[in-house]
Write a protein that holds these residues in place. Structure first.
Motif, mmCIF file in Angstrom:
data_model
loop_
_atom_site.group_PDB
_atom_site.id
_atom_site.type_symbol
_atom_site.label_atom_id
_atom_site.label_comp_id
_atom_site.label_asym_id
_atom_site.label_seq_id
_atom_site.Cartn_x
_atom_site.Cartn_y
_atom_site.Cartn_z
ATOM 1 N N TYR A 1 77.727 -1.843 18.468
ATOM 2 C CA TYR A 1 76.868 -0.969 19.265
ATOM 3 C C TYR A 1 76.099 -1.822 20.260
ATOM 4 O O TYR A 1 75.804 -3.002 20.000
ATOM 5 N N ALA A 2 75.755 -1.215 21.390
ATOM 6 C CA ALA A 2 74.855 -1.828 22.364
ATOM 7 C C ALA A 2 73.464 -1.239 22.143
ATOM 8 O O ALA A 2 73.262 -0.027 22.261
ATOM 9 N N ILE A 3 72.514 -2.090 21.811
ATOM 10 C CA ILE A 3 71.187 -1.653 21.365
ATOM 11 C C ILE A 3 70.191 -1.764 22.517
ATOM 12 O O ILE A 3 70.156 -2.761 23.240
ATOM 13 N N THR A 4 69.347 -0.737 22.647
ATOM 14 C CA THR A 4 68.260 -0.738 23.623
ATOM 15 C C THR A 4 66.985 -0.320 22.900
ATOM 16 O O THR A 4 66.967 0.707 22.210
ATOM 17 N N GLY A 5 65.929 -1.115 23.049
ATOM 18 C CA GLY A 5 64.678 -0.751 22.393
ATOM 19 C C GLY A 5 63.729 -1.918 22.286
ATOM 20 O O GLY A 5 63.977 -3.008 22.831
ATOM 21 N N HIS A 6 62.630 -1.698 21.590
ATOM 22 C CA HIS A 6 61.557 -2.684 21.499
ATOM 23 C C HIS A 6 61.012 -2.670 20.077
ATOM 24 O O HIS A 6 60.648 -1.612 19.553
ATOM 25 N N LYS A 7 60.984 -3.831 19.444
ATOM 26 C CA LYS A 7 60.451 -3.960 18.085
ATOM 27 C C LYS A 7 59.087 -4.634 18.144
ATOM 28 O O LYS A 7 58.925 -5.685 18.757
ATOM 29 N N TRP A 8 58.140 -4.010 17.477
ATOM 30 C CA TRP A 8 56.738 -4.435 17.546
ATOM 31 C C TRP A 8 56.478 -5.684 16.708
ATOM 32 O O TRP A 8 55.612 -6.492 17.035
ATOM 33 N N PHE A 9 57.210 -5.843 15.610
ATOM 34 C CA PHE A 9 57.094 -7.033 14.769
ATOM 35 C C PHE A 9 58.485 -7.553 14.431
ATOM 36 O O PHE A 9 59.314 -6.830 13.883
#
Length: 546
Positions: free
Chosen positions: A203-211
């Motif tokens: 999969y191609a992942i898009t997003g933002h992880k806070w920790f």
């Protein structure tokens, strides 16, 4: 003469942290890992050495530095650690503090690995984060045989190589995980990170992880809302390597490092994914189910890490009190101080026994009863022991007076360190609610817990009365509405934990120490602060044992 240094404790260095820790030695044997005694003694000498302690201090004072770009503007997304940090983690990995229980699944292997983990975490806790995540990730990788075949040999390795290289070029690996996001926190189902299917299991992942802790790890387990051409699949677990097989860097944009209260030697970051490649682990749309066993094992390590910190606190406080004199006597000889030290020691031993009994429930040959018991005992222990850690560290710090409040001594760092175990992998309310969830969804866990407590029935009138009240509370909450049950979740978690600890102390600690612990925590004349022990307690003997 005012510049002559007298009445100060010498540095607590070049000691055997295993052999001197009688409760740990006895518990390792009691829980079936006596065969690891020589290896643990070797590690105890290492972590107690002046050189290792100097590396631990340096790793925390020379903190990780983020390098987002090179001088020409190319993305690096690298974290630079002091060489002392690499020396610490290299020694921990070399001794199997990460994955030895998986590699050699003999009876007692989980207990032996947990004891090794605690020895290293006692002196330098920051490195324990990637060590723990690497241990725990294996549980999830078993859900993906092809990925397991590729990654497990590297996770089992006792080598350590901090470089970012394609997996095929490295004999070893460490894992991390990235689940929480700024809008969701503990509610990981609120994730907005997405994964678009690009072929096979990728999969191609898009997003933002806070920790995202330990961002220089070789791979990460990540939660994302995945989609295929046929529609949404739901929240899935994906394995994200830092470096792709062709040698190019995966898109892993480190936005910043967190400026944390403690855990300073370990980098924790915010990470952005932008077309980042990840491979499916387990069943699509069942990401929580896939990653839950990893979470259970990192919660175990939160308990172990807190207990390790308690041991450091007790050891440093007793060392100081034996060497320091005031008002005509050594501090350790003064009844008020002796009571505080003894109470801190009892708290540590109860937490140690909790951690190693829990580790025993994770052995490869765990029975159905053990599996049911650990489902409830893990959040119960995580809630209580980790909550006790910061207050315990503070009280030990106070035993050193002004010295304890300075960064030149290790207990100030320990005081800042202990809260992370309570926050990581679910803070207090999340964990207390998980206790209710386990009781609601898996009815056999309550029976398994009651059977565990029944092993010491009749040994203590005070504990028996507490167990009866606690099991009664458990039954009463089963018949109430959700909001009413949740309002009592903390009470239930704490009461179950004290019942568990009291039973373990009666089974494994010296009888007088166990009686003192039960009375000090559950008796009618118990106090709210450390150092309030039942009349007649032989506090001097307790301190001597520790």
């Amino acid at each position: 003469m005012t510049h002559e240094v007298t009445n100060q404790a010498p540095p607590r260095v070049d000691v055997d942290e295993y052999t001197l820790n009688a409760p740990l030695v006895e518990a390792v044997r009691a829980f079936g890992a006596e065969w690891a005694d020589a290896t643990l003694r070797d590690a105890g000498g290492l972590v107690g050495s002046g050189e290792f302690q100097a590396d631990a201090e340096r790793a925390n004072t020379h903190e990780p530095v983020l390098r987002t770009h090179d001088r020409w503007g190319r993305r690096l997304d690298e974290v630079e650690y002091d060489p002392a940090y690499h020396r610490v983690i290299r020694e921990a990995v070399a001794r199997g503090a990460h994955t030895s229980a998986w590699l050699e699944p003999m009876p007692g292997s989980s207990v032996a690995r947990s004891a090794m983990f605690m020895l290293f975490a006692q002196v330098e806790p920051g490195h324990a984060c990637p060590v723990s995540m690497s241990h725990a990730a294996i549980a999830s990788l078993h859900e993906a045989p092809a990925l397991a075949a590729e990654w497990l040999p590297r996770l089992y390795s006792r080598d350590y190589d901090p470089r970012l290289l394609p997996a095929a070029e490295k004999p070893s690996a460490l894992f991390g995980m990235a689940m929480t996001e700024k809008q969701g926190g503990s509610d990981v189902r609120a994730s907005t990170t997405s994964g678009e299917h690009i072929g096979g299991d990728e999969y191609a992942i898009t997003g933002h992880k806070w920790f995202c802790s330990a961002p220089m790890s070789d791979a990460f387990l990540v939660l994302a809302q995945t989609r295929r051409a046929g529609g949404d699949e739901g929240l899935s677990c994906l394995l994200v390597p830092r470096v792709l097989p062709d040698g190019t860097r995966n898109a892993f944009r480190i936005q910043r490092l967190k400026d944390k209260l403690g855990n300073r030697s370990n980098a924790s970051s915010e990470v952005e994914f932008d077309g980042t490649v990840g491979s499916l682990v387990g069943e699509a749309g069942r990401g929580i189910r896939t990653i839950i066993e990893m979470v259970q094992r990192t919660r175990l390590d939160c308990v172990l890490g807190t207990a390790a910190g308690m041991r450091q606190s007790v050891a440093e406080a007793v060392w100081h009190a034996r060497e320091r004199s005031a008002f005509g006597r050594r501090l350790v000889e003064q009844p008020a101080m002796t009571a505080v030290l003894a109470d801190l020691a009892l708290e540590y031993e109860a937490s140690l026994l909790t951690g190693l009994r829990l580790a025993q429930l994770f052995e490869a040959d765990a029975s159905d009863h053990d599996i049911a018991l650990r489902r409830l005992a893990t959040p119960v222990a995580k809630y209580w022991v980790c909550k006790r850690g910061p207050h315990h560290a503070y009280e030990a710090l106070e035993c050193l007076g002004g010295n304890g409040y300075t960064e030149a001594f290790p207990l100030a760092r320990r005081y800042r360190e202990q809260p992370v175990m309570a926050v990581w992998e679910g803070s207090g309310n999340v964990i207390a609610l998980d206790v209710l969830r386990a009781l609601t969804r898996e009815p056999d866990v309550a029976e398994a817990f009651a059977e565990e407590l029944a092993t010491t029935r009749g040994a203590s009138r005070v504990l028996d009365a507490h167990v009866e009240r606690t099991l009664g509370l458990l039954r009463s909450l089963a018949g109430t509405d959700t909001d009413s049950a949740q309002a009592q979740a903390r009470r239930l978690a704490g009461d179950l934990a004290l019942a568990f600890q009291g039973s373990l102390m009666l089974s494994h600690a010296p009888h007088s120490d166990a009686e003192a612990f039960v009375a000090a925590r559950l008796g009618d004349d118990r106090g709210a602060q450390y150092g309030v022990l039942p009349t007649g307690t032989d506090a001097t003997a307790i301190v001597a044992r520790h």
